[in-house]
Every structure is written in C-alpha cells, then in structure tokens.
Design a protein around this motif. Structure first.
Motif, PDB file in Angstrom:
ATOM      1  N   ALA A  13       8.759 -14.610 -18.213  1.00 48.34           N
ATOM      2  CA  ALA A  13       7.403 -14.862 -17.722  1.00 48.34           C
ATOM      3  C   ALA A  13       7.239 -14.295 -16.309  1.00 48.34           C
ATOM      4  CB  ALA A  13       7.085 -16.350 -17.752  1.00 48.34           C
ATOM      5  N   ASP A  14       8.268 -14.454 -15.470  1.00 47.62           N
ATOM      6  CA  ASP A  14       8.198 -13.919 -14.109  1.00 47.62           C
ATOM      7  C   ASP A  14       8.068 -12.402 -14.121  1.00 47.62           C
ATOM      8  OD1 ASP A  14       8.332 -16.408 -12.917  1.00 47.62           O
ATOM      9  OD2 ASP A  14      10.508 -16.330 -12.626  1.00 47.62           O
ATOM     10  N   ASP A  15       8.812 -11.749 -14.984  1.00 49.32           N
ATOM     11  CA  ASP A  15       8.729 -10.288 -15.082  1.00 49.32           C
ATOM     12  C   ASP A  15       7.344  -9.855 -15.558  1.00 49.32           C
ATOM     13  OD1 ASP A  15      10.021  -7.636 -14.974  1.00 49.32           O
ATOM     14  OD2 ASP A  15       9.658  -7.664 -17.137  1.00 49.32           O
ATOM     15  N   LEU A  16       6.821 -10.563 -16.541  1.00 47.27           N
ATOM     16  CA  LEU A  16       5.485 -10.225 -17.038  1.00 47.27           C
ATOM     17  C   LEU A  16       4.428 -10.450 -15.954  1.00 47.27           C
ATOM     18  CD1 LEU A  16       5.770 -11.660 -20.657  1.00 47.27           C
ATOM     19  CD2 LEU A  16       5.570  -9.242 -20.010  1.00 47.27           C
ATOM     20  N   ARG A  17       4.583 -11.512 -15.149  1.00 40.51           N
ATOM     21  CA  ARG A  17       3.657 -11.745 -14.032  1.00 40.51           C
ATOM     22  C   ARG A  17       3.691 -10.579 -13.053  1.00 40.51           C
ATOM     23  NH1 ARG A  17       6.008 -16.769 -14.270  1.00 40.51           N
ATOM     24  NH2 ARG A  17       4.644 -18.316 -15.224  1.00 40.51           N
ATOM     25  N   CYS A  18       4.892 -10.116 -12.742  1.00 43.32           N
ATOM     26  CA  CYS A  18       5.027  -8.964 -11.826  1.00 43.32           C
ATOM     27  C   CYS A  18       4.336  -7.737 -12.404  1.00 43.32           C
ATOM     28  CB  CYS A  18       6.497  -8.658 -11.559  1.00 43.32           C
ATOM     29  SG  CYS A  18       7.325  -9.863 -10.528  1.00 43.32           S
ATOM     30  N   ARG A  19       4.520  -7.509 -13.675  1.00 39.39           N
ATOM     31  CA  ARG A  19       3.893  -6.357 -14.328  1.00 39.39           C
ATOM     32  C   ARG A  19       2.368  -6.487 -14.335  1.00 39.39           C
ATOM     33  NH1 ARG A  19       7.280  -5.528 -19.808  1.00 39.39           N
ATOM     34  NH2 ARG A  19       5.861  -3.746 -20.019  1.00 39.39           N
ATOM     35  N   LEU A  20       1.874  -7.696 -14.500  1.00 38.21           N
ATOM     36  CA  LEU A  20       0.435  -7.925 -14.442  1.00 38.21           C
ATOM     37  C   LEU A  20      -0.092  -7.708 -13.024  1.00 38.21           C
ATOM     38  CD1 LEU A  20       0.310 -11.006 -16.789  1.00 38.21           C
ATOM     39  CD2 LEU A  20      -1.081  -8.951 -17.090  1.00 38.21           C
ATOM     40  N   ARG A  21       0.663  -8.183 -12.020  1.00 39.24           N
ATOM     41  CA  ARG A  21       0.249  -8.022 -10.611  1.00 39.24           C
ATOM     42  C   ARG A  21       0.079  -6.559 -10.224  1.00 39.24           C
ATOM     43  NH1 ARG A  21       4.158 -12.098  -9.364  1.00 39.24           N
ATOM     44  NH2 ARG A  21       3.044 -14.036  -9.075  1.00 39.24           N
ATOM     45  N   VAL A  22       0.970  -5.703 -10.707  1.00 41.46           N
ATOM     46  CA  VAL A  22       0.903  -4.286 -10.332  1.00 41.46           C
ATOM     47  C   VAL A  22      -0.089  -3.510 -11.198  1.00 41.46           C
ATOM     48  CG1 VAL A  22       3.233  -4.260  -9.355  1.00 41.46           C
ATOM     49  CG2 VAL A  22       2.892  -3.584 -11.739  1.00 41.46           C
ATOM     50  N   GLY A  23      -0.712  -4.195 -12.147  1.00 44.86           N
ATOM     51  CA  GLY A  23      -1.765  -3.561 -12.924  1.00 44.86           C
ATOM     52  C   GLY A  23      -1.316  -2.778 -14.140  1.00 44.86           C
ATOM     53  N   GLU A  24      -0.157  -3.140 -14.688  1.00 43.79           N
ATOM     54  CA  GLU A  24       0.304  -2.437 -15.894  1.00 43.79           C
ATOM     55  C   GLU A  24      -0.704  -2.608 -17.040  1.00 43.79           C
ATOM     56  OE1 GLU A  24       4.195  -2.283 -18.777  1.00 43.79           O
ATOM     57  OE2 GLU A  24       4.468  -2.769 -16.653  1.00 43.79           O
ATOM     58  N   GLY A  32       1.400  -8.204 -28.215  1.00 42.84           N
ATOM     59  CA  GLY A  32       1.706  -9.376 -29.033  1.00 42.84           C
ATOM     60  C   GLY A  32       3.141  -9.848 -28.850  1.00 42.84           C
ATOM     61  N   THR A  33       3.413 -11.036 -29.336  1.00 39.06           N
ATOM     62  CA  THR A  33       4.744 -11.615 -29.155  1.00 39.06           C
ATOM     63  C   THR A  33       5.822 -10.833 -29.898  1.00 39.06           C
ATOM     64  OG1 THR A  33       4.323 -13.193 -30.935  1.00 39.06           O
ATOM     65  CG2 THR A  33       3.902 -13.951 -28.688  1.00 39.06           C
ATOM     66  N   VAL A  34       5.489 -10.232 -31.019  1.00 43.46           N
ATOM     67  CA  VAL A  34       6.484  -9.445 -31.762  1.00 43.46           C
ATOM     68  C   VAL A  34       6.913  -8.233 -30.929  1.00 43.46           C
ATOM     69  CG1 VAL A  34       6.895  -8.060 -33.828  1.00 43.46           C
ATOM     70  CG2 VAL A  34       5.642 -10.213 -34.011  1.00 43.46           C
ATOM     71  N   ALA A  35       5.934  -7.524 -30.355  1.00 48.85           N
ATOM     72  CA  ALA A  35       6.247  -6.351 -29.538  1.00 48.85           C
ATOM     73  C   ALA A  35       7.020  -6.747 -28.281  1.00 48.85           C
ATOM     74  CB  ALA A  35       4.965  -5.622 -29.160  1.00 48.85           C
ATOM     75  N   LEU A  36       6.606  -7.834 -27.635  1.00 44.01           N
ATOM     76  CA  LEU A  36       7.299  -8.274 -26.416  1.00 44.01           C
ATOM     77  C   LEU A  36       8.718  -8.747 -26.725  1.00 44.01           C
ATOM     78  CD1 LEU A  36       4.412 -10.175 -24.607  1.00 44.01           C
ATOM     79  CD2 LEU A  36       5.482  -8.028 -23.886  1.00 44.01           C
ATOM     80  N   ALA A  37       8.888  -9.457 -27.838  1.00 39.62           N
ATOM     81  CA  ALA A  37      10.227  -9.923 -28.223  1.00 39.62           C
ATOM     82  C   ALA A  37      11.150  -8.730 -28.456  1.00 39.62           C
ATOM     83  CB  ALA A  37      10.153 -10.797 -29.478  1.00 39.62           C
ATOM     84  N   ALA A  38      10.641  -7.686 -29.086  1.00 38.88           N
ATOM     85  CA  ALA A  38      11.450  -6.488 -29.323  1.00 38.88           C
ATOM     86  C   ALA A  38      11.782  -5.795 -28.001  1.00 38.88           C
ATOM     87  CB  ALA A  38      10.704  -5.529 -30.248  1.00 38.88           C
ATOM     88  N   LYS A  45       6.562 -18.841 -25.516  1.00 42.50           N
ATOM     89  CA  LYS A  45       6.566 -19.757 -24.363  1.00 42.50           C
ATOM     90  C   LYS A  45       6.136 -19.025 -23.092  1.00 42.50           C
ATOM     91  CE  LYS A  45      10.067 -22.915 -26.083  1.00 42.50           C
ATOM     92  NZ  LYS A  45      11.425 -23.439 -25.936  1.00 42.50           N
ATOM     93  N   ALA A  46       6.595 -17.804 -22.931  1.00 50.63           N
ATOM     94  CA  ALA A  46       6.218 -17.013 -21.755  1.00 50.63           C
ATOM     95  C   ALA A  46       4.720 -16.714 -21.764  1.00 50.63           C
ATOM     96  CB  ALA A  46       7.019 -15.718 -21.703  1.00 50.63           C
ATOM     97  N   VAL A  47       4.185 -16.359 -22.916  1.00 51.35           N
ATOM     98  CA  VAL A  47       2.756 -16.050 -23.033  1.00 51.35           C
ATOM     99  C   VAL A  47       1.920 -17.306 -22.769  1.00 51.35           C
ATOM    100  CG1 VAL A  47       0.950 -15.342 -24.656  1.00 51.35           C
ATOM    101  CG2 VAL A  47       3.090 -14.050 -24.519  1.00 51.35           C
ATOM    102  N   VAL A  48       2.353 -18.437 -23.282  1.00 52.85           N
ATOM    103  CA  VAL A  48       1.643 -19.697 -23.040  1.00 52.85           C
ATOM    104  C   VAL A  48       1.652 -20.012 -21.542  1.00 52.85           C
ATOM    105  CG1 VAL A  48       1.757 -22.202 -23.415  1.00 52.85           C
ATOM    106  CG2 VAL A  48       1.971 -20.648 -25.348  1.00 52.85           C
ATOM    107  N   ALA A  49       2.766 -19.764 -20.871  1.00 50.71           N
ATOM    108  CA  ALA A  49       2.843 -19.991 -19.427  1.00 50.71           C
ATOM    109  C   ALA A  49       1.883 -19.075 -18.675  1.00 50.71           C
ATOM    110  CB  ALA A  49       4.274 -19.780 -18.936  1.00 50.71           C
ATOM    111  N   LEU A  50       1.766 -17.827 -19.106  1.00 48.47           N
ATOM    112  CA  LEU A  50       0.840 -16.896 -18.459  1.00 48.47           C
ATOM    113  C   LEU A  50      -0.610 -17.329 -18.668  1.00 48.47           C
ATOM    114  CD1 LEU A  50       2.545 -13.506 -19.363  1.00 48.47           C
ATOM    115  CD2 LEU A  50       2.501 -14.632 -17.140  1.00 48.47           C
ATOM    116  N   ARG A  51      -0.906 -17.863 -19.831  1.00 48.21           N
ATOM    117  CA  ARG A  51      -2.259 -18.392 -20.065  1.00 48.21           C
ATOM    118  C   ARG A  51      -2.513 -19.601 -19.177  1.00 48.21           C
ATOM    119  NH1 ARG A  51      -1.684 -17.791 -26.038  1.00 48.21           N
ATOM    120  NH2 ARG A  51      -1.478 -20.036 -26.088  1.00 48.21           N
ATOM    121  N   ALA A  52      -1.532 -20.489 -19.060  1.00 50.61           N
ATOM    122  CA  ALA A  52      -1.679 -21.686 -18.228  1.00 50.61           C
ATOM    123  C   ALA A  52      -1.876 -21.316 -16.756  1.00 50.61           C
ATOM    124  CB  ALA A  52      -0.465 -22.592 -18.387  1.00 50.61           C
TER     125      ALA A  52
END
Length: 68
Positions: free
Chosen positions: A2-13, A22-28, A39-46
């Motif tokens: 979740a922290d890595d995804l937050r960083c990627r969102l912050r930099v505008g990826e 989707g979760t399948v692509a992220l899990a891969a 769980k990571a996606v739910v945390a980002l929504r929260a």
C-alpha cells in the motif's frame, strides 16, 4: 505494498479520474496473493486515494488526500 502504491499515486503514475489497475494485475506485478492486494486497495480507498465505482472498478480520486 500500500505504501508503494501511495508513492506511485503521489508522483502521478495514474492521473486523477484514471482507472486503477485491478487486483489480479497488481497481484501479478507484486507477486502477492489477491487477498493481500485487495487489502492494499481497500486501504487506499480509506485514505481517499481511490474511489470505487461498483461494477466498474477503482478510479483515482480527482482530489488526492493531503500528504503528511
């Protein structure tokens, strides 16, 4: 994860309004179980990074949360 995804969102990826992977692509990509990814996606929504559109998926919010 979740922290890595937050960083990627912050930099505008992913742009505001863009569909988030989707979760399948992220899990891969991360080599994790889909449950862990979900769980990571739910945390980002929260935290206000993503919004869920039922039947469509998650989208990056137009106004990202304030960074600490």
């Amino acid at each position: 994860m979740a922290d890595d995804l937050r960083c990627r969102l912050r930099v505008g990826e992913w742009a505001p309004g863009e569909r988030f992977p989707g979760t399948v692509a992220l899990a891969a990509e991360y080599g994790t179980a889909q449950a862990t990814t979900q769980k990571a996606v739910v945390a980002l929504r929260a935290d206000g990074w993503l919004r869920l559109e039922v039947g469509q998926g998650n989208y990056v919010t137009d106004t990202p949360p304030e960074s600490p």
